[in-house]
Design a protein around this motif. Structure first.
Motif, PDB file in Angstrom:
ATOM      1  N   ALA A  94       5.543   7.235  -1.065  1.00  0.00           N
ATOM      2  CA  ALA A  94       6.033   6.391   0.024  1.00  0.00           C
ATOM      3  C   ALA A  94       5.044   5.259   0.235  1.00  0.00           C
ATOM      4  O   ALA A  94       3.831   5.451   0.141  1.00  0.00           O
ATOM      5  CB  ALA A  94       6.189   7.201   1.307  1.00  0.00           C
ATOM      6  N   ALA A  95       5.576   4.069   0.521  1.00  0.00           N
ATOM      7  CA  ALA A  95       4.710   2.899   0.638  1.00  0.00           C
ATOM      8  C   ALA A  95       5.176   1.969   1.739  1.00  0.00           C
ATOM      9  O   ALA A  95       6.308   2.076   2.245  1.00  0.00           O
ATOM     10  CB  ALA A  95       4.656   2.146  -0.691  1.00  0.00           C
ATOM     11  N   GLU A  96       4.296   1.062   2.095  1.00  0.00           N
ATOM     12  CA  GLU A  96       4.594   0.095   3.138  1.00  0.00           C
ATOM     13  C   GLU A  96       5.556  -0.994   2.680  1.00  0.00           C
ATOM     14  O   GLU A  96       5.891  -1.884   3.469  1.00  0.00           O
ATOM     15  CB  GLU A  96       3.292  -0.524   3.654  1.00  0.00           C
ATOM     16  N   ASP A  97       6.018  -0.941   1.435  1.00  0.00           N
ATOM     17  CA  ASP A  97       7.093  -1.838   1.010  1.00  0.00           C
ATOM     18  C   ASP A  97       8.454  -1.335   1.474  1.00  0.00           C
ATOM     19  O   ASP A  97       9.498  -1.914   1.155  1.00  0.00           O
ATOM     20  CB  ASP A  97       7.089  -2.043  -0.507  1.00  0.00           C
ATOM     21  N   GLY A  98       8.448  -0.238   2.271  1.00  0.00           N
ATOM     22  CA  GLY A  98       9.672   0.282   2.834  1.00  0.00           C
ATOM     23  C   GLY A  98      10.447   1.201   1.933  1.00  0.00           C
ATOM     24  O   GLY A  98      11.604   1.509   2.206  1.00  0.00           O
ATOM     25  N   PRO A 130       0.804  -1.215   0.000  1.00  0.00           N
ATOM     26  CA  PRO A 130       0.000   0.000   0.000  1.00  0.00           C
ATOM     27  C   PRO A 130       0.842   1.274   0.000  1.00  0.00           C
ATOM     28  O   PRO A 130       1.852   1.379   0.698  1.00  0.00           O
ATOM     29  CB  PRO A 130      -0.805  -0.122   1.305  1.00  0.00           C
ATOM     30  N   VAL A 131       0.404   2.251  -0.813  1.00  0.00           N
ATOM     31  CA  VAL A 131       1.066   3.553  -0.900  1.00  0.00           C
ATOM     32  C   VAL A 131       0.372   4.494   0.079  1.00  0.00           C
ATOM     33  O   VAL A 131      -0.854   4.636   0.057  1.00  0.00           O
ATOM     34  CB  VAL A 131       1.008   4.123  -2.323  1.00  0.00           C
ATOM     35  N   THR A 132       1.144   5.146   0.931  1.00  0.00           N
ATOM     36  CA  THR A 132       0.577   5.944   2.022  1.00  0.00           C
ATOM     37  C   THR A 132       0.794   7.438   1.887  1.00  0.00           C
ATOM     38  O   THR A 132       0.204   8.207   2.646  1.00  0.00           O
ATOM     39  CB  THR A 132       1.170   5.474   3.361  1.00  0.00           C
ATOM     40  N   ALA A 133       1.635   7.880   0.941  1.00  0.00           N
ATOM     41  CA  ALA A 133       1.875   9.315   0.779  1.00  0.00           C
ATOM     42  C   ALA A 133       2.313   9.611  -0.645  1.00  0.00           C
ATOM     43  O   ALA A 133       3.060   8.833  -1.249  1.00  0.00           O
ATOM     44  CB  ALA A 133       2.930   9.808   1.765  1.00  0.00           C
ATOM     45  N   VAL A 134       1.836  10.748  -1.195  1.00  0.00           N
ATOM     46  CA  VAL A 134       2.246  11.221  -2.511  1.00  0.00           C
ATOM     47  C   VAL A 134       2.478  12.725  -2.413  1.00  0.00           C
ATOM     48  O   VAL A 134       1.784  13.419  -1.673  1.00  0.00           O
ATOM     49  CB  VAL A 134       1.196  10.914  -3.598  1.00  0.00           C
ATOM     50  N   SER A 135       3.454  13.239  -3.173  1.00  0.00           N
ATOM     51  CA  SER A 135       3.764  14.665  -3.113  1.00  0.00           C
ATOM     52  C   SER A 135       4.443  15.090  -4.404  1.00  0.00           C
ATOM     53  O   SER A 135       5.374  14.411  -4.868  1.00  0.00           O
ATOM     54  CB  SER A 135       4.675  14.967  -1.918  1.00  0.00           C
ATOM     55  N   PHE A 136       3.983  16.206  -4.984  1.00  0.00           N
ATOM     56  CA  PHE A 136       4.572  16.743  -6.201  1.00  0.00           C
ATOM     57  C   PHE A 136       5.615  17.800  -5.858  1.00  0.00           C
ATOM     58  O   PHE A 136       5.486  18.549  -4.900  1.00  0.00           O
ATOM     59  CB  PHE A 136       3.504  17.390  -7.086  1.00  0.00           C
ATOM     60  N   GLY A 137       6.653  17.880  -6.709  1.00  0.00           N
ATOM     61  CA  GLY A 137       7.658  18.910  -6.587  1.00  0.00           C
ATOM     62  C   GLY A 137       8.104  19.363  -7.957  1.00  0.00           C
ATOM     63  O   GLY A 137       7.655  18.836  -8.984  1.00  0.00           O
ATOM     64  N   ALA A 138       8.995  20.338  -7.992  1.00  0.00           N
ATOM     65  CA  ALA A 138       9.593  20.814  -9.246  1.00  0.00           C
ATOM     66  C   ALA A 138       8.531  21.148 -10.287  1.00  0.00           C
ATOM     67  O   ALA A 138       8.538  20.631 -11.397  1.00  0.00           O
ATOM     68  CB  ALA A 138      10.566  19.778  -9.798  1.00  0.00           C
ATOM     69  N   ALA A 139       7.605  22.018  -9.930  1.00  0.00           N
ATOM     70  CA  ALA A 139       6.540  22.468 -10.837  1.00  0.00           C
ATOM     71  C   ALA A 139       5.692  21.320 -11.354  1.00  0.00           C
ATOM     72  O   ALA A 139       5.107  21.401 -12.425  1.00  0.00           O
ATOM     73  CB  ALA A 139       7.131  23.250 -12.008  1.00  0.00           C
ATOM     74  N   GLY A 140       5.611  20.236 -10.575  1.00  0.00           N
ATOM     75  CA  GLY A 140       4.793  19.093 -10.974  1.00  0.00           C
ATOM     76  C   GLY A 140       5.514  18.082 -11.824  1.00  0.00           C
ATOM     77  O   GLY A 140       4.934  17.061 -12.196  1.00  0.00           O
ATOM     78  N   ALA A 141       6.782  18.326 -12.159  1.00  0.00           N
ATOM     79  CA  ALA A 141       7.520  17.400 -13.007  1.00  0.00           C
ATOM     80  C   ALA A 141       7.932  16.138 -12.268  1.00  0.00           C
ATOM     81  O   ALA A 141       8.118  15.088 -12.880  1.00  0.00           O
ATOM     82  CB  ALA A 141       8.757  18.086 -13.582  1.00  0.00           C
TER      83      ALA A 141
END
Length: 357
Positions: free
Chosen positions: A299-303, A283-294
């Motif tokens: 982050a996921a529970e696979d470590g 399972p993926v627990t966090a997502v975040s965009f940077g660099a103008a969306g590029a």
């Protein structure tokens, strides 16, 4: 025409993500040495002030049974290795959010099973002064008896609108609660649409769209007009709970992720799926965009924390492996730094990403 203008779409009608210049030569640059923030329990949420100078984190404590209990909230001035203050409370701090102006921190609070003797409504969120750590207020919802609601409402995610006027909370009672903080006594609105518990919530950068992820396998969208939120539609494509979501800085693309291990990218205006990013094995627990969306960090529970090229829809590198604890990640608002957990779980790593694009 008004909708096109507010979403800021380009002449061709679709979202465009710039190519990072360093991808042209086919080699990723060497990463500069990261900054380590050490000595505290696992991080469950990260948020920033709009100018990127301050950060709030919530932390979970390990129990003797190797599980996680609520822990603390910390506020940091970026560039300093010690937090401004720490709020410890065993009954809260699953999640926290820093206001855009950096003046206030919101954290989840327990809702009682029965009405308080004073007759007040149960609270779901506490507000703290981001400089002193003193509690400045509590946000409540209309009380519903347990037998009527089926279970106690708990907050699983918090998000401020970019102008700081609204605070949204994703709750386990299938609602998104939105408080108008401009009132002397904040007024709460309960948004409906999800059929099961809501696990994530985020505002678009212009504050006009509110997105939420749910255990019903959908992401849900509301649009704000004249201070009111109107339900738009569900985004259908995941095969399990949606626990994380984020908008690109221009608001044109929404990333959603969850327990099916897949990250989906959506064209927000058309409410259409653009691509599916696969690679995580849990399972993926966090997502975040940077660099103008590029760039997109997940982050996921696979470590692992992974970095993706948004336009090419491909994985660039695995930043961290073997994480021990609730995985999370977040870009600073200007996209120049990326926060990831350390390995093992006793702290945070701050990556300087200015050479990545």
């Amino acid at each position: 025409m008004g909708v096109l203008a507010y979403f800021g779409f380009r002449a061709n009608g679709g979202p465009q993500v710039p190519e990072p210049a360093w991808l042209d030569d086919g080699d990723l640059p060497e990463l500069p040495p990261p900054v380590l923030l050490r000595g505290f329990a696992s991080v469950s949420s990260i948020s920033f002030s709009a100018d990127g100078t301050a950060m709030s984190t919530s932390h979970l404590r390990r129990t003797e049974l190797d599980a996680f209990d609520p822990g603390s909230v910390r506020v940091w001035t970026l560039g300093q290795s010690r937090p401004r203050f720490t709020v410890d409370d065993p009954d809260q701090a699953h999640v926290a959010a820093l206001s855009p102006d950096g003046q206030s921190v919101a954290s989840d609070a327990p809702a009682p099973a029965e009405p308080p003797e004073s007759g007040a409504d149960p609270c779901l969120v506490d507000l703290w002064d981001a400089h002193t750590g003193q509690r400045t207020g509590r946000l409540h919802v209309p009380f519903v008896p347990r037998r009527a609601r089926g279970h106690d409402p708990h907050v699983r995610s918090l998000a401020y609108s970019p102008d700081g006027r609204f605070l949204a909370a994703a709750a386990t009672d299938r609602k998104v609660y939105v408080w108008d903080l401009t009132r002397d006594r904040p007024v709460v609105t309960a948004l409906t649409g999800p059929r099961q518990s809501v696990g994530a919530v985020a505002f678009s950068p212009d504050g006009r769209v509110l997105a939420a992820g749910s255990m019903d396998h959908h992401a849900h969208l509301w649009i704000r007009t004249r201070g009111r939120f109107r339900y738009l539609a569900p985004l259908t494509g995941h095969t399990d709970c949606v626990d994380a979501l984020a908008f690109t800085p221009d608001g044109e693309i929404l990333a959603t992720a969850g327990r099916d291990g897949t990250v989906l990218l959506w064209d927000v205006l058309r409410r259409a799926r653009i691509a599916a990013l696969t690679g995580h094995t849990a399972p993926v627990t966090a997502v975040s965009f940077g660099a103008a969306g590029a760039l997109l960090a997940t982050a996921a529970e696979d470590g692992t924390v992974r970095l993706w090229h948004t336009a090419a829809h491909r994985q660039l590198r695995i930043l961290t492996e073997g994480l021990d604890g609730p995985p999370t990640t977040a870009f600073t608002p200007d996209g120049t730094r990326l926060i990831t957990p350390t390995t093992p779980h006793r702290g945070l790593t701050v990556w300087d990403t200015r050479g990545w694009h």
